[in-house]
Design an enzyme around this catalytic site. Structure first.
Site, PDB file in Angstrom:
ATOM      1  N   ASP A  13       0.824  -1.183  -0.160  1.00  0.00           N
ATOM      2  CA  ASP A  13      -0.099  -0.166   0.159  1.00  0.00           C
ATOM      3  C   ASP A  13       1.079   1.339   0.009  1.00  0.00           C
ATOM      4  O   ASP A  13       1.929   1.139   0.724  1.00  0.00           O
ATOM      5  CB  ASP A  13      -0.743   0.090   1.145  1.00  0.00           C
ATOM      6  CG  ASP A  13      -2.153   0.799   1.009  1.00  0.00           C
ATOM      7  OD1 ASP A  13      -2.740   0.645   0.063  1.00  0.00           O
ATOM      8  OD2 ASP A  13      -2.289   1.894   1.749  1.00  0.00           O
ATOM      9  N   THR A  14       0.635   2.027  -0.900  1.00  0.00           N
ATOM     10  CA  THR A  14       1.351   3.243  -0.982  1.00  0.00           C
ATOM     11  C   THR A  14       0.733   4.640  -0.917  1.00  0.00           C
ATOM     12  O   THR A  14      -0.600   4.623  -1.103  1.00  0.00           O
ATOM     13  CB  THR A  14       1.933   3.300  -2.464  1.00  0.00           C
ATOM     14  OG1 THR A  14       2.733   2.181  -2.490  1.00  0.00           O
ATOM     15  CG2 THR A  14       2.598   4.578  -2.897  1.00  0.00           C
ATOM     16  N   ASP A  63       2.761   9.465 -10.825  1.00  0.00           N
ATOM     17  CA  ASP A  63       4.043   9.817 -11.471  1.00  0.00           C
ATOM     18  C   ASP A  63       4.521  10.991 -12.098  1.00  0.00           C
ATOM     19  O   ASP A  63       5.683  11.531 -12.233  1.00  0.00           O
ATOM     20  CB  ASP A  63       4.362   8.465 -12.302  1.00  0.00           C
ATOM     21  CG  ASP A  63       4.794   7.285 -11.511  1.00  0.00           C
ATOM     22  OD1 ASP A  63       4.933   7.397 -10.146  1.00  0.00           O
ATOM     23  OD2 ASP A  63       4.743   6.097 -11.945  1.00  0.00           O
TER      24      ASP A  63
END
Ligand code: IMP
Length: 191
Positions: free
Chosen positions: A68-69, A151
């Site tokens: 999990d980020t 990103d």
């Protein structure tokens, strides 16, 4: 060694596969017949990672790991953090999430942020946790087409390129996930 990685996110799966050495084979959820969304309702990254790994173990019987980020923006007091996936709403849109952060940081000088990843492993009846983080900044606008999620707006420290302007190998060498997964790999190799 074969191990199940508990994600339905094809981008994460590709990253994890690129980080695994010869000798450790990743089995994905499709291969074990799991196509449903795995619940993640915890209040920390660690709790969510373990929730996903336990769900898999209990429902499908496999030893596995899950990650999990969260993206933590300093001037937003660490938000979106554990709520990164649905920061701009339940549609979980990366475009909407990035737009929200860029708007909130509009005109702000402090653009410091970090990604943190928790990797939870369940193996032979034991739990293990591996963590990784990368510090950096939120860019002024989106840059690049690679990667996923946030990103395009994250510039890791000492880099002018965003994660979305790097190859999967370049990102993995310095990323939160790369750092956590290298700890997992060393542990698995030590068994
Ligand atoms: P989760 O770990 O799948 O719950 O991801 C939480 C949120 O962070 C989602 O919006 C993901 O798209 C985003 N995310 C997770 N990992 C990364 C990453 O490596 N780069 C950019 N965004 C990410």
């Amino acid at each position: 060694m074969k191990i199940v990685f508990a994600t339905n996110n094809p981008n994460k799966l590709k990253e994890i596969q690129s980080l695994m050495p010869n000798g450790i084979e990743i089995i994905n959820l499709k291969e074990i017949g799991c196509t449903e969304d795995i619940p993640e309702t915890g209040e920390t990254l660690q709790a969510n990672a373990f929730q996903k790994a336990h769900y898999l173990k209990e429902k499908y019987g496999y030893d596995c790991f899950a990650d999990d980020t969260g993206l933590e923006v300093e001037t937003l007091n660490g938000a979106p953090g554990v709520y990164s996936a649905r920061y701009a709403g339940s549609q979980r849109s990366a475009e909407d999430n990035m737009a929200k952060i860029l708007t909130e940081l509009n005109g702000k000088e402090n653009r410091k942020a970090q990604f943190r990843t928790a990797v939870a492993l369940i193996l032979n009846g034991e739990e293990h946790l591996f963590e990784g983080k990368v510090e950096g900044h939120i860019s002024l606008g989106k840059q690049g087409e690679e990667g996923f999620g946030y990103d395009p707006i994250f510039l890791p420290e000492n880099e002018v390129r965003s994660f979305a302007q790097m190859t999967i190998i370049e990102k993995g060498a310095i990323s939160h996930r790369g750092r956590a997964v290298r700890k997992l790999v060393s542990f698995l190799k030590s068994l």
